[in-house]
Scaffold this motif. Sequence first.
Motif, PDB file in Angstrom:
ATOM      1  N   ALA A  26      46.538  31.995  67.746  1.00 41.97           N
ATOM      2  CA  ALA A  26      46.617  32.768  68.743  1.00 41.97           C
ATOM      3  C   ALA A  26      45.411  33.561  69.336  1.00 41.97           C
ATOM      4  O   ALA A  26      44.800  34.193  68.451  1.00 41.97           O
ATOM      5  N   ALA A  27      44.844  33.217  70.548  1.00 41.82           N
ATOM      6  CA  ALA A  27      43.478  33.979  70.759  1.00 41.82           C
ATOM      7  C   ALA A  27      44.004  35.391  71.358  1.00 41.82           C
ATOM      8  O   ALA A  27      43.343  36.424  71.105  1.00 41.82           O
ATOM      9  N   CYS A  28      45.249  35.588  71.895  1.00 40.45           N
ATOM     10  CA  CYS A  28      45.638  36.899  72.532  1.00 40.45           C
ATOM     11  C   CYS A  28      47.325  37.348  72.200  1.00 40.45           C
ATOM     12  O   CYS A  28      47.727  38.189  72.792  1.00 40.45           O
ATOM     13  N   GLY A  29      47.872  36.446  71.546  1.00 41.14           N
ATOM     14  CA  GLY A  29      49.269  36.498  71.157  1.00 41.14           C
ATOM     15  C   GLY A  29      49.909  36.497  72.027  1.00 41.14           C
ATOM     16  O   GLY A  29      49.726  35.565  73.059  1.00 41.14           O
ATOM     17  N   VAL A  82      46.840  31.583  74.305  1.00 40.63           N
ATOM     18  CA  VAL A  82      47.481  31.220  73.040  1.00 40.63           C
ATOM     19  C   VAL A  82      47.423  29.801  72.817  1.00 40.63           C
ATOM     20  O   VAL A  82      46.989  29.525  71.762  1.00 40.63           O
ATOM     21  N   PHE A  83      47.836  29.056  73.625  1.00 42.76           N
ATOM     22  CA  PHE A  83      48.228  27.729  73.433  1.00 42.76           C
ATOM     23  C   PHE A  83      46.752  26.765  73.318  1.00 42.76           C
ATOM     24  O   PHE A  83      46.629  26.254  72.352  1.00 42.76           O
ATOM     25  N   ALA A 134      52.901  25.689  73.096  1.00 43.17           N
ATOM     26  CA  ALA A 134      53.155  25.439  74.518  1.00 43.17           C
ATOM     27  C   ALA A 134      54.515  25.563  74.965  1.00 43.17           C
ATOM     28  O   ALA A 134      54.709  25.699  76.127  1.00 43.17           O
ATOM     29  N   GLU A 135      55.391  25.516  73.827  1.00 44.73           N
ATOM     30  CA  GLU A 135      56.757  25.750  74.377  1.00 44.73           C
ATOM     31  C   GLU A 135      56.989  27.138  74.796  1.00 44.73           C
ATOM     32  O   GLU A 135      57.694  27.506  76.105  1.00 44.73           O
ATOM     33  N   ALA A 136      56.281  28.304  74.451  1.00 47.60           N
ATOM     34  CA  ALA A 136      56.360  29.473  74.933  1.00 47.60           C
ATOM     35  C   ALA A 136      55.638  29.756  76.209  1.00 47.60           C
ATOM     36  O   ALA A 136      56.245  30.342  77.247  1.00 47.60           O
ATOM     37  N   LEU A 137      54.676  28.864  76.572  1.00 44.76           N
ATOM     38  CA  LEU A 137      54.020  28.902  77.743  1.00 44.76           C
ATOM     39  C   LEU A 137      54.711  28.320  79.026  1.00 44.76           C
ATOM     40  O   LEU A 137      55.037  28.955  79.933  1.00 44.76           O
ATOM     41  N   ILE A 138      55.739  27.281  78.495  1.00 45.57           N
ATOM     42  CA  ILE A 138      56.222  26.650  79.563  1.00 45.57           C
ATOM     43  C   ILE A 138      57.503  27.389  79.595  1.00 45.57           C
ATOM     44  O   ILE A 138      58.041  27.832  80.866  1.00 45.57           O
ATOM     45  N   ALA A 139      58.006  28.236  78.733  1.00 43.43           N
ATOM     46  CA  ALA A 139      59.254  28.896  78.944  1.00 43.43           C
ATOM     47  C   ALA A 139      58.836  30.063  79.880  1.00 43.43           C
ATOM     48  O   ALA A 139      59.643  30.622  80.617  1.00 43.43           O
ATOM     49  N   ALA A 140      57.644  30.583  79.810  1.00 40.62           N
ATOM     50  CA  ALA A 140      57.199  31.944  80.816  1.00 40.62           C
ATOM     51  C   ALA A 140      57.336  31.449  82.051  1.00 40.62           C
ATOM     52  O   ALA A 140      57.344  32.437  82.939  1.00 40.62           O
ATOM     53  N   LEU A 171      58.538  13.448  74.941  1.00 42.33           N
ATOM     54  CA  LEU A 171      57.361  12.731  75.871  1.00 42.33           C
ATOM     55  C   LEU A 171      57.083  13.345  77.128  1.00 42.33           C
ATOM     56  O   LEU A 171      57.328  12.762  78.028  1.00 42.33           O
ATOM     57  N   TYR A 172      56.841  14.374  76.985  1.00 41.10           N
ATOM     58  CA  TYR A 172      56.630  15.576  78.111  1.00 41.10           C
ATOM     59  C   TYR A 172      55.065  16.107  77.849  1.00 41.10           C
ATOM     60  O   TYR A 172      54.759  16.673  76.959  1.00 41.10           O
ATOM     61  N   TYR A 173      54.563  16.022  78.833  1.00 45.84           N
ATOM     62  CA  TYR A 173      52.905  16.487  78.816  1.00 45.84           C
ATOM     63  C   TYR A 173      52.569  17.543  79.491  1.00 45.84           C
ATOM     64  O   TYR A 173      53.050  17.927  80.397  1.00 45.84           O
ATOM     65  N   VAL A 174      51.506  18.288  78.684  1.00 45.77           N
ATOM     66  CA  VAL A 174      51.155  19.498  79.296  1.00 45.77           C
ATOM     67  C   VAL A 174      49.836  19.405  79.577  1.00 45.77           C
ATOM     68  O   VAL A 174      48.668  18.886  78.910  1.00 45.77           O
ATOM     69  N   ALA A 175      49.310  19.799  80.922  1.00 47.03           N
ATOM     70  CA  ALA A 175      48.006  19.598  81.335  1.00 47.03           C
ATOM     71  C   ALA A 175      47.550  20.902  81.941  1.00 47.03           C
ATOM     72  O   ALA A 175      48.387  21.522  82.684  1.00 47.03           O
ATOM     73  N   PHE A 176      46.094  21.286  82.141  1.00 47.55           N
ATOM     74  CA  PHE A 176      45.685  22.540  83.038  1.00 47.55           C
ATOM     75  C   PHE A 176      44.819  21.883  84.022  1.00 47.55           C
ATOM     76  O   PHE A 176      43.722  20.949  83.611  1.00 47.55           O
TER      77      PHE A 176
END
Length: 378
Positions: A26-29, A82-83, A134-140, A171-176
């Motif tokens: 992680a870059a910043c926790g 983080v992700f 990734a799951e933590a980001l989605i959860a937030a 089969l779910y995708y993460v993108a920025f």
Amino acid sequence: MALEGARKNSALVAAIIAMALTAGLAACGGGGGSSSSSSSSSSSSSSSSSSSSSSSSSSSSTASTSCSESTQGAQLVCLANVFRATLSSSQLSSVSYSLTSSNATDHWSNLPVGSVSRLGLALSALSTDQKTAAEALIAAALTTQGQSTMTGLRAADGYLATAASGYGQNLYYVAFLGTPSTSSPWILEFSGHHYTFMASVTGDYVSMTPNFVGVEPLSFTYGGTAYTPMQTRHDTLAAMLSGLSSTQLASAKLSQAYDDVLVGPQEDGDFPSTQSGLAVSSLSSTQQALVKAAINSYAADANGTGQSDAYTTDTALASTYISWASYSDLSTKGSYVRIDGPRVWIELSVQSGVVFSANHYHSIWRDKTADYGGNFTF
């Protein structure tokens, strides 16, 4: 905005982030984001090497403070970093896109990912530590209610995978779209078969729409857990209609039949020029409360955007209409219901099943001014 919804489940998300931090990736926790205990009951499909439950099995007091930002927008930026820090350079390139209208609108769908390719990386393609972050980001981006929705709909795809190919819980995708920043707009896109959201950040977290949800079958048991992931949405909309008198119900009926949602994928901005149906302003306070409950069954999935509150003010409700088509029971194939406000747009369509013979739902929540963060004009 204060992270009220996020703090309710900070211990769980702290546990999720701890795994990424322990791995030194992680870059910043992490921590402080919203999550749901229901995610721990979601079993992984054959397309994933790790499950949501395994990613929330440890805890760390260090992790709980590493991403405790003062605004939800800053929290999402931190968790995004983080992700991103867990990814290789080629993976980072695969999740990073310019914030353009075509990137935002052209690639999400209600069809399986084998039929319409999504932007980004699939959860199934990530390592355990990468998927944890990734799951933590989605959860937030989601409240506890939103986490439950997302977990159940992904589980439905896991269940479909037991009967047909091309489906999977991961089969779910993460993108920025754009680079995560506290000063410039960007979007976290999370998209798969029957679940998509666009978490738009412009300084703060402003919108998670468009948010498409669908489910087949309507109820099922997967991984030892029973799910009815769209029951609350269906029941609050049905209660809204059943609370009308026969005269009001007749006034709310649309003349046209609908076999799917009207403003679905790639139909951005295609709202009717004139509102139709029954004005909420003509309803009693009890009936209006049922409309608010139906709206909140969707908009309260978003963690900290303020959209739910904005849709249910007296001023907003005074310019909101409700309507239905074909069948008001919302159980018969062809049933359709709509909420159309100055900002909020909600539709639910009852359709035939694809993999199984029973009905399945398509539904969408849009915001006429804040879809994709209001970054584009349609």
